[in-house]
Design a protein around this motif. Structure first.
Motif, short mmCIF file in Angstrom:
data_model
loop_
_atom_site.label_atom_id
_atom_site.label_comp_id
_atom_site.label_asym_id
_atom_site.label_seq_id
_atom_site.Cartn_x
_atom_site.Cartn_y
_atom_site.Cartn_z
N GLY A 94 59.61 31.32 47.31
CA GLY A 94 58.48 31.34 46.40
C GLY A 94 57.44 32.34 46.85
O GLY A 94 57.72 33.22 47.67
N VAL A 95 56.24 32.19 46.32
CA VAL A 95 55.18 33.16 46.60
C VAL A 95 54.40 32.77 47.85
O VAL A 95 54.00 31.62 48.00
CB VAL A 95 54.19 33.23 45.41
N THR A 96 54.22 33.72 48.75
CA THR A 96 53.32 33.54 49.88
C THR A 96 52.34 34.71 49.89
O THR A 96 52.77 35.87 49.90
CB THR A 96 54.07 33.52 51.23
N VAL A 97 51.06 34.40 49.84
CA VAL A 97 50.05 35.45 49.93
C VAL A 97 49.45 35.41 51.32
O VAL A 97 48.93 34.39 51.76
CB VAL A 97 48.94 35.24 48.87
N LEU A 98 49.57 36.52 52.03
CA LEU A 98 49.00 36.62 53.37
C LEU A 98 47.67 37.35 53.28
O LEU A 98 47.64 38.52 52.87
CB LEU A 98 49.95 37.36 54.30
N VAL A 99 46.60 36.65 53.63
CA VAL A 99 45.27 37.24 53.53
C VAL A 99 44.71 37.45 54.94
O VAL A 99 44.85 36.58 55.80
CB VAL A 99 44.32 36.33 52.73
N GLY A 100 44.12 38.60 55.17
CA GLY A 100 43.51 38.86 56.48
C GLY A 100 42.80 40.19 56.45
O GLY A 100 43.15 41.07 55.65
N SER A 101 41.82 40.33 57.32
CA SER A 101 40.98 41.52 57.26
C SER A 101 41.78 42.77 57.58
O SER A 101 42.89 42.71 58.13
CB SER A 101 39.81 41.37 58.24
N ASN A 102 41.23 43.91 57.24
CA ASN A 102 41.92 45.18 57.48
C ASN A 102 42.17 45.39 58.96
O ASN A 102 41.33 45.09 59.79
CB ASN A 102 41.06 46.33 56.94
N GLY A 103 43.36 45.89 59.25
CA GLY A 103 43.70 46.20 60.63
C GLY A 103 44.20 45.01 61.43
O GLY A 103 44.51 45.13 62.61
N VAL A 161 42.53 45.28 36.63
CA VAL A 161 42.76 43.86 36.34
C VAL A 161 43.98 43.64 35.45
O VAL A 161 44.81 42.76 35.71
CB VAL A 161 41.49 43.24 35.71
N GLN A 162 44.13 44.48 34.43
CA GLN A 162 45.26 44.33 33.51
C GLN A 162 46.59 44.48 34.23
O GLN A 162 47.50 43.67 34.06
CB GLN A 162 45.17 45.37 32.38
N ARG A 163 46.69 45.55 35.01
CA ARG A 163 47.95 45.79 35.72
C ARG A 163 48.22 44.69 36.75
O ARG A 163 49.36 44.28 36.94
CB ARG A 163 47.94 47.16 36.40
N ARG A 164 47.17 44.22 37.42
CA ARG A 164 47.34 43.12 38.38
C ARG A 164 47.98 41.92 37.71
O ARG A 164 48.94 41.35 38.22
CB ARG A 164 45.97 42.66 38.89
N ARG A 165 47.42 41.55 36.58
CA ARG A 165 47.88 40.34 35.91
C ARG A 165 49.31 40.50 35.41
O ARG A 165 50.13 39.59 35.52
CB ARG A 165 46.95 40.00 34.74
N LYS A 166 49.59 41.67 34.86
CA LYS A 166 50.94 41.89 34.33
C LYS A 166 51.97 41.91 35.46
O LYS A 166 53.04 41.32 35.35
CB LYS A 166 50.99 43.19 33.53
N THR A 214 50.46 40.79 50.52
CA THR A 214 49.34 40.86 51.45
C THR A 214 48.10 41.38 50.73
O THR A 214 48.20 42.14 49.77
CB THR A 214 49.61 41.81 52.64
N ALA A 215 46.95 40.94 51.20
CA ALA A 215 45.68 41.41 50.66
C ALA A 215 44.59 41.19 51.69
O ALA A 215 44.65 40.25 52.48
CB ALA A 215 45.34 40.65 49.38
N ALA A 216 43.61 42.09 51.68
CA ALA A 216 42.47 41.92 52.58
C ALA A 216 41.50 40.91 51.97
O ALA A 216 40.83 40.16 52.68
CB ALA A 216 41.78 43.25 52.82
N VAL A 217 41.45 40.89 50.65
CA VAL A 217 40.50 40.04 49.94
C VAL A 217 41.26 39.17 48.96
O VAL A 217 41.99 39.68 48.11
CB VAL A 217 39.51 40.92 49.13
N GLU A 218 41.10 37.88 49.05
CA GLU A 218 41.88 37.00 48.20
C GLU A 218 41.54 37.19 46.72
O GLU A 218 42.39 37.00 45.85
CB GLU A 218 41.70 35.54 48.61
N ALA A 219 40.30 37.61 46.46
CA ALA A 219 39.88 37.79 45.08
C ALA A 219 40.68 38.86 44.36
O ALA A 219 40.71 38.90 43.12
CB ALA A 219 38.39 38.14 45.05
N ASP A 220 41.34 39.75 45.10
CA ASP A 220 42.17 40.78 44.47
C ASP A 220 43.48 40.21 43.91
O ASP A 220 44.18 40.90 43.16
CB ASP A 220 42.52 41.89 45.47
N ILE A 221 43.83 39.01 44.34
CA ILE A 221 45.09 38.42 43.90
C ILE A 221 44.85 37.69 42.58
O ILE A 221 44.04 36.77 42.51
CB ILE A 221 45.62 37.40 44.95
N PRO A 222 45.54 38.08 41.52
CA PRO A 222 45.29 37.43 40.23
C PRO A 222 45.73 35.98 40.25
O PRO A 222 46.67 35.62 40.97
CB PRO A 222 46.14 38.25 39.26
N VAL A 223 45.04 35.17 39.45
CA VAL A 223 45.33 33.73 39.44
C VAL A 223 46.75 33.43 38.97
O VAL A 223 47.32 32.39 39.29
CB VAL A 223 44.33 32.95 38.56
#
Ligand SMILES: Nc1ncnc2c1ncn2[C@@H]1O[C@H](COP(=O)(O)OP(=O)(O)O)[C@@H](O)[C@H]1O
Ligand SMILES: [Mg+2]
Length: 404
Positions: A24-33, A356-361, A375-384
């Motif tokens: 399934g989906v795993t989102v790994l969030v953590g600061s840059n570097g 935002v459109q491309r993220r969601r699609k 992976t993402a530095a900021v969780e807010a970048d991950i679409p719901v």
């Protein structure tokens, strides 16, 4: 397939790290570097034996060390496989499969299948043709591991042939050299024909998926296509003029030399290469390099009738890159239906790059895959739309206390 465990020793920033993963989906969030890409790069390396960030192995070894280890437990259906890959500074890399005796690293190819999306993918459109050839060849090897040998045979002959041409350019060409060149021509024609044949077939398989993926990611007003342009066709067609491009003819199909070559067998393509080498010989001796062969071919990417490179907007460029990766995923999935297993999707830091459109699609398209690592530095970048496990990456690994 999915990865259940990943352990790294002296890989990039990690002295030792052990991760447990789930389907399934795993989102790994953590600061840059913090080391998110290092983790994804290791998985990609296990699959392709190459990094999406660097072209040599040295940067993969933790500073000051001589050997890195990637260990993974991979689950396909009911079956678990333990893969180990040792990356060595001073000698050949080696692998082990289910704790077997050491095997060549190459023997691991095709076992762990991944499709990795990364900001570097922009080079698929904007970069030089070698980025696109690499895209094709990597996918080819993932699908048919014996093509790793096809590639390395070709590269070896090319290198030797180039060395010979270079010495000829220096004025040291004798009848003996000419005979040797004839022999290299035979080898290169055969290896080149195999590679070309495989690439043409692959582009045919990618084509419908590329078109669909692009339509899904955008409003559908433009059609995406890929046309394989072979130097072989150019030399055989050569009437002294420069090769026509799609933009000059205004018609993708008319500019698609692959149309004809696709109908030829490996043997026929070998013959064509031998013929083309003869035609090009004088020029090659003058220039001191091999001018004809898959090493100079191009995968032309088109949006409507215009080339993507140089014409596409930033957003269109991203849609094209994502579509190429999605198309490779679907081609692998087609194989999976005939007995394989779905590849692991890795999206390293891509959502931050997209609107935002491309993220969601994109999220909607990938969320159903067997395993998706994001992976993402900021969780807010991950679409719901991308529901699933969220984990925090901390120095040295995943914070097991902070998983949701
Ligand atoms: N060979 C190496 N040895 C030690 N540290 C490394 C090596 N290569 C990269 N790093 C370190 O890894 C970090 C970058 O990790 P990366 O996975 O790219 O971060 P991010 O979480 O932003 O994706 C940097 O601090 C860099 O110095
Ligand atoms: Mg990163």
């Amino acid at each position: 397939m999915y990865l259940e465990k990943l352990s790294l020793t002296d890989f990039r920033s990690y002295a030792q790290v052990d991760l447990s993963l789930e389907p399934g989906v795993t989102v790994l969030v953590g600061s840059n570097g913090i080391g998110k890409t290092n983790l994804m790069e290791a998985i990609g390396y296990l699959a392709t034996l190459s990094s999406h960030r660097v072209s040599t192995d040295a940067p993969l070894l933790r500073f000051g060390t001589e050997r890195a280890m990637i260990r993974a437990k991979l689950v396909r259906g009911e079956q678990a496989t333990v893969l180990e890959l040792e990356i060595n500074a001073a000698r050949a890399n080696r692998g082990r499969i289910n704790r077997s005796n050491p095997v060549r690293a190459r023997d691991l190819l095709g076992i762990c299948q991944t499709v990795l999306f990364a900001p570097e993918d922009l080079a698929l459109v904007k970069g030089d043709p070698s980025s696109r050839r690499r895209f094709l060849d990597e996918l080819l090897v993932s699908l048919t591991p014996r093509h790793a040998a096809t590639r390395s045979d070709y590269d070896r002959v090319l290198k030797q042939r180039n060395a010979l041409l270079k010495s000829a350019r220096a004025g040291k060409f004798t009848a003996g050299h000419e005979a040797t060149l004839d022999v290299w021509d035979q080898h290169m024609a055969r290896a080149g024909a195999e590679l070309l044949h495989a690439r043409l077939e692959l582009v045919d398989r990618l084509q419908p998926h590329l078109k669909n993926a692009y339509a899904q990611l955008t409003d559908g007003s433009k059609q995406a296509a890929a046309v394989y342009r072979s130097t072989l066709q150019d030399i055989l067609d050569d009437d002294g003029g420069a090769p026509r491009t799609a933009i000059e003819t205004g018609d993708a199909a008319a500019a698609a030399p692959a149309e004809d070559l696709r109908l030829l067998s490996v043997e026929q393509l070998t013959e064509r290469y031998i013929q083309a080498f003869a035609t090009a010989r004088r020029k090659e001796l003058e220039r001191g390099i091999s001018l004809v062969g898959p090493h100079r071919d191009e995968l032309e990417l088109l949006l409507g009738s215009a080339p993507a490179k140089g014409y596409a907007s930033h957003g269109e460029t991203w849609s094209m890159c994502l579509s190429l990766r999605l198309a490779s995923y679907y081609v692998m999935l087609d194989d999976a239906r005939t007995g394989g297993s779905a590849p692991i999707l890795i999206l390293d830091d891509v959502f931050a790059e997209l609107d935002v459109q491309r993220r969601r699609k994109l999220a909607a398209i990938v969320s159903g895959a067997e395993q998706v690592l994001v992976t993402a530095a900021v969780e807010a970048d991950i679409p719901v739309e991308l529901t699933g496990r969220r984990v925090k990456v901390i120095p040295g690994g995943i914070d097991e206390q902070d998983c949701r």
